[in-house]
Scaffold this motif. Sequence first.
Motif, mmCIF file in Angstrom:
data_model
loop_
_atom_site.group_PDB
_atom_site.id
_atom_site.type_symbol
_atom_site.label_atom_id
_atom_site.label_comp_id
_atom_site.label_asym_id
_atom_site.label_seq_id
_atom_site.Cartn_x
_atom_site.Cartn_y
_atom_site.Cartn_z
ATOM 1 N N ILE A 19 111.506 19.100 42.839
ATOM 2 C CA ILE A 19 110.389 20.042 42.773
ATOM 3 C C ILE A 19 110.282 20.657 41.382
ATOM 4 C CG2 ILE A 19 111.488 22.234 43.449
ATOM 5 C CD1 ILE A 19 109.112 22.652 45.370
ATOM 6 N N PHE A 20 111.413 20.839 40.723
ATOM 7 C CA PHE A 20 111.398 21.342 39.350
ATOM 8 C C PHE A 20 110.643 20.371 38.445
ATOM 9 C CE2 PHE A 20 113.181 21.401 35.065
ATOM 10 C CZ PHE A 20 113.038 22.739 34.723
ATOM 11 N N LEU A 21 110.937 19.077 38.564
ATOM 12 C CA LEU A 21 110.253 18.072 37.750
ATOM 13 C C LEU A 21 108.763 18.027 38.062
ATOM 14 C CD1 LEU A 21 112.864 15.151 38.008
ATOM 15 C CD2 LEU A 21 112.416 16.582 36.005
ATOM 16 N N ASP A 22 108.434 18.150 39.332
ATOM 17 C CA ASP A 22 107.033 18.127 39.753
ATOM 18 C C ASP A 22 106.264 19.299 39.153
ATOM 19 O OD1 ASP A 22 104.577 18.034 41.235
ATOM 20 O OD2 ASP A 22 105.607 16.839 42.739
ATOM 21 N N ILE A 23 106.832 20.492 39.275
ATOM 22 C CA ILE A 23 106.170 21.677 38.737
ATOM 23 C C ILE A 23 106.091 21.594 37.221
ATOM 24 C CG2 ILE A 23 106.433 24.165 38.386
ATOM 25 C CD1 ILE A 23 107.459 24.375 41.236
ATOM 26 N N LEU A 24 107.142 21.074 36.594
ATOM 27 C CA LEU A 24 107.164 20.978 35.134
ATOM 28 C C LEU A 24 106.013 20.119 34.617
ATOM 29 C CD1 LEU A 24 109.229 22.300 33.218
ATOM 30 C CD2 LEU A 24 110.275 20.055 32.943
ATOM 31 N N GLN A 25 105.753 18.994 35.290
ATOM 32 C CA GLN A 25 104.694 18.109 34.816
ATOM 33 C C GLN A 25 103.305 18.612 35.179
ATOM 34 O OE1 GLN A 25 105.313 14.214 36.506
ATOM 35 N NE2 GLN A 25 104.467 14.755 38.489
ATOM 36 N N ASN A 26 103.236 19.603 36.074
ATOM 37 C CA ASN A 26 101.943 20.154 36.484
ATOM 38 C C ASN A 26 101.734 21.605 36.060
ATOM 39 O OD1 ASN A 26 100.547 18.040 38.133
ATOM 40 N ND2 ASN A 26 102.451 18.153 39.306
ATOM 41 N N SER A 28 100.918 23.048 33.267
ATOM 42 C CA SER A 28 99.717 23.335 32.482
ATOM 43 C C SER A 28 98.490 23.419 33.382
ATOM 44 C CB SER A 28 99.514 22.256 31.411
ATOM 45 O OG SER A 28 100.543 22.296 30.456
ATOM 46 N N LEU A 29 98.409 22.509 34.350
ATOM 47 C CA LEU A 29 97.312 22.544 35.309
ATOM 48 C C LEU A 29 97.382 23.801 36.169
ATOM 49 C CD1 LEU A 29 96.801 18.913 36.678
ATOM 50 C CD2 LEU A 29 95.070 20.415 35.691
ATOM 51 N N LEU A 30 98.570 24.146 36.621
ATOM 52 C CA LEU A 30 98.734 25.358 37.429
ATOM 53 C C LEU A 30 98.312 26.586 36.633
ATOM 54 C CD1 LEU A 30 102.154 24.481 39.081
ATOM 55 C CD2 LEU A 30 100.016 24.871 40.311
ATOM 56 N N LYS A 31 98.696 26.627 35.370
ATOM 57 C CA LYS A 31 98.313 27.749 34.517
ATOM 58 C C LYS A 31 96.801 27.820 34.349
ATOM 59 C CE LYS A 31 99.296 29.874 30.025
ATOM 60 N NZ LYS A 31 100.062 29.732 28.741
ATOM 61 N N SER A 32 96.148 26.653 34.246
ATOM 62 C CA SER A 32 94.697 26.626 34.084
ATOM 63 C C SER A 32 93.992 27.166 35.324
ATOM 64 C CB SER A 32 94.222 25.198 33.793
ATOM 65 O OG SER A 32 94.309 24.375 34.936
ATOM 66 N N HIS A 33 94.681 27.119 36.469
ATOM 67 C CA HIS A 33 94.143 27.678 37.705
ATOM 68 C C HIS A 33 94.647 29.104 37.960
ATOM 69 C CE1 HIS A 33 92.094 24.095 39.088
ATOM 70 N NE2 HIS A 33 93.190 23.371 38.929
ATOM 71 N N SER A 34 95.243 29.700 36.930
ATOM 72 C CA SER A 34 95.750 31.082 37.005
ATOM 73 C C SER A 34 96.861 31.235 38.027
ATOM 74 C CB SER A 34 94.603 32.065 37.327
ATOM 75 O OG SER A 34 93.591 31.993 36.343
ATOM 76 N N VAL A 35 97.703 30.204 38.134
ATOM 77 C CA VAL A 35 98.863 30.251 39.014
ATOM 78 C C VAL A 35 100.118 30.447 38.172
ATOM 79 C CG1 VAL A 35 100.278 29.014 40.697
ATOM 80 C CG2 VAL A 35 97.784 28.805 40.764
ATOM 81 N N ASP A 220 107.859 18.279 48.952
ATOM 82 C CA ASP A 220 106.663 17.470 49.215
ATOM 83 C C ASP A 220 105.611 18.245 50.005
ATOM 84 O OD1 ASP A 220 108.123 17.682 51.514
ATOM 85 O OD2 ASP A 220 108.049 15.550 52.035
ATOM 86 N N ARG A 221 105.508 19.533 49.749
ATOM 87 C CA ARG A 221 104.553 20.367 50.487
ATOM 88 C C ARG A 221 103.461 20.933 49.591
ATOM 89 N NH1 ARG A 221 106.876 18.005 53.827
ATOM 90 N NH2 ARG A 221 107.817 18.781 55.747
ATOM 91 N N PHE A 222 103.265 20.322 48.431
ATOM 92 C CA PHE A 222 102.324 20.892 47.481
ATOM 93 C C PHE A 222 100.887 20.859 47.981
ATOM 94 C CE2 PHE A 222 105.700 20.419 44.225
ATOM 95 C CZ PHE A 222 105.648 21.700 43.729
ATOM 96 N N HIS A 223 100.526 19.864 48.803
ATOM 97 C CA HIS A 223 99.159 19.849 49.323
ATOM 98 C C HIS A 223 98.900 21.074 50.192
ATOM 99 C CE1 HIS A 223 101.878 17.849 52.032
ATOM 100 N NE2 HIS A 223 100.979 17.683 52.980
ATOM 101 N N PHE A 224 99.933 21.517 50.928
ATOM 102 C CA PHE A 224 99.789 22.741 51.718
ATOM 103 C C PHE A 224 99.747 23.977 50.815
ATOM 104 C CE2 PHE A 224 102.203 20.197 55.071
ATOM 105 C CZ PHE A 224 101.040 19.789 55.700
ATOM 106 N N LEU A 231 93.372 25.985 45.600
ATOM 107 C CA LEU A 231 93.248 25.129 44.427
ATOM 108 C C LEU A 231 92.616 23.789 44.802
ATOM 109 C CD1 LEU A 231 96.795 25.644 42.853
ATOM 110 C CD2 LEU A 231 94.753 27.057 42.558
ATOM 111 N N PRO A 232 91.833 23.202 43.906
ATOM 112 C CA PRO A 232 91.308 21.861 44.170
ATOM 113 C C PRO A 232 92.432 20.835 44.059
ATOM 114 C CG PRO A 232 90.723 22.552 41.951
ATOM 115 C CD PRO A 232 91.382 23.738 42.613
ATOM 116 N N TYR A 233 92.494 19.924 44.997
ATOM 117 C CA TYR A 233 93.554 18.914 44.973
ATOM 118 C C TYR A 233 93.087 17.674 45.704
ATOM 119 C CZ TYR A 233 94.538 20.098 49.867
ATOM 120 O OH TYR A 233 94.429 20.296 51.226
#
Length: 249
Positions: A19-26, A28-35, A220-224, A231-233
């Motif tokens: 999950i750390f790797l997943d969040i790390l690669q995303n 910038s996108l999360l920040k763009s959505h003010s997360v 593996d719960r990021f869609h939830f 967020l759009p996904y």
Amino acid sequence: MGGRIDCYVDICSFYSYIIFLDILQNRSLLKSHSVTVEFHPILLGAINAGSGNKPPWALPAKAIYGLYEGRRVLGRFPLVPIQFPADLMSVSLTVLPLRALHFIKRTYPDPEVFTTTLHYFFHSFWAPPNVNMTRPENVAKALSEVPAVFNGISVGSAASDRRLFSKQEVEAIMNGAGFQEMKDLLKETTQRALDQGAFGAPWLWATNDAGVSEPFFGSDRFHFVYKFLGLPYQDVALLPPTDENKAKL
């Protein structure tokens, strides 16, 4: 849209690393959505004890299934060198590196110092030759090796050969990890996750822009999570056969 994700992890937790790797690669996108995302080191053994849960190796059926699941998950990060320690149970009491991480998080104002160190600790634990991070000398060595820029593949492939901490800083971090404040901070953070209902790691506590919070467990719960945060996904979707597949039929 927007909000916050508090992610509770232990470096001995395989899925915490994922999950750390997943969040790390995303991120910038999360920040763009003010997360906003914040990682919190917790002691998985205390989470298991406090919740009554058992680690996967304590249940034979779960351990066998884990071999399949682990191989599938590794396919998401094929370039990251990951192998399970020969005796995961004996090296999973990662109290010292977790306290060191809390000291770094509390002491260094730049959050990237903490994130980079956490990344390298994950790498040291899970990449060959699987450093035993329960030993003080190994924690100190890992701290002395943390690159200023780290991509998760290897130290040699980092963008910089410069190390993040000086010899004096490594000594200060190791001493700081023994402070009662750091011992208490690790306990308090672990207890906070337990109070939220945690029974394993990674444990996510997501708060949306309305101030409403909910727990999520696993890597593996990021869609939830994204749906909860508004967020759009793109969800998992079954696609129709391609011409190539039709030809095989």
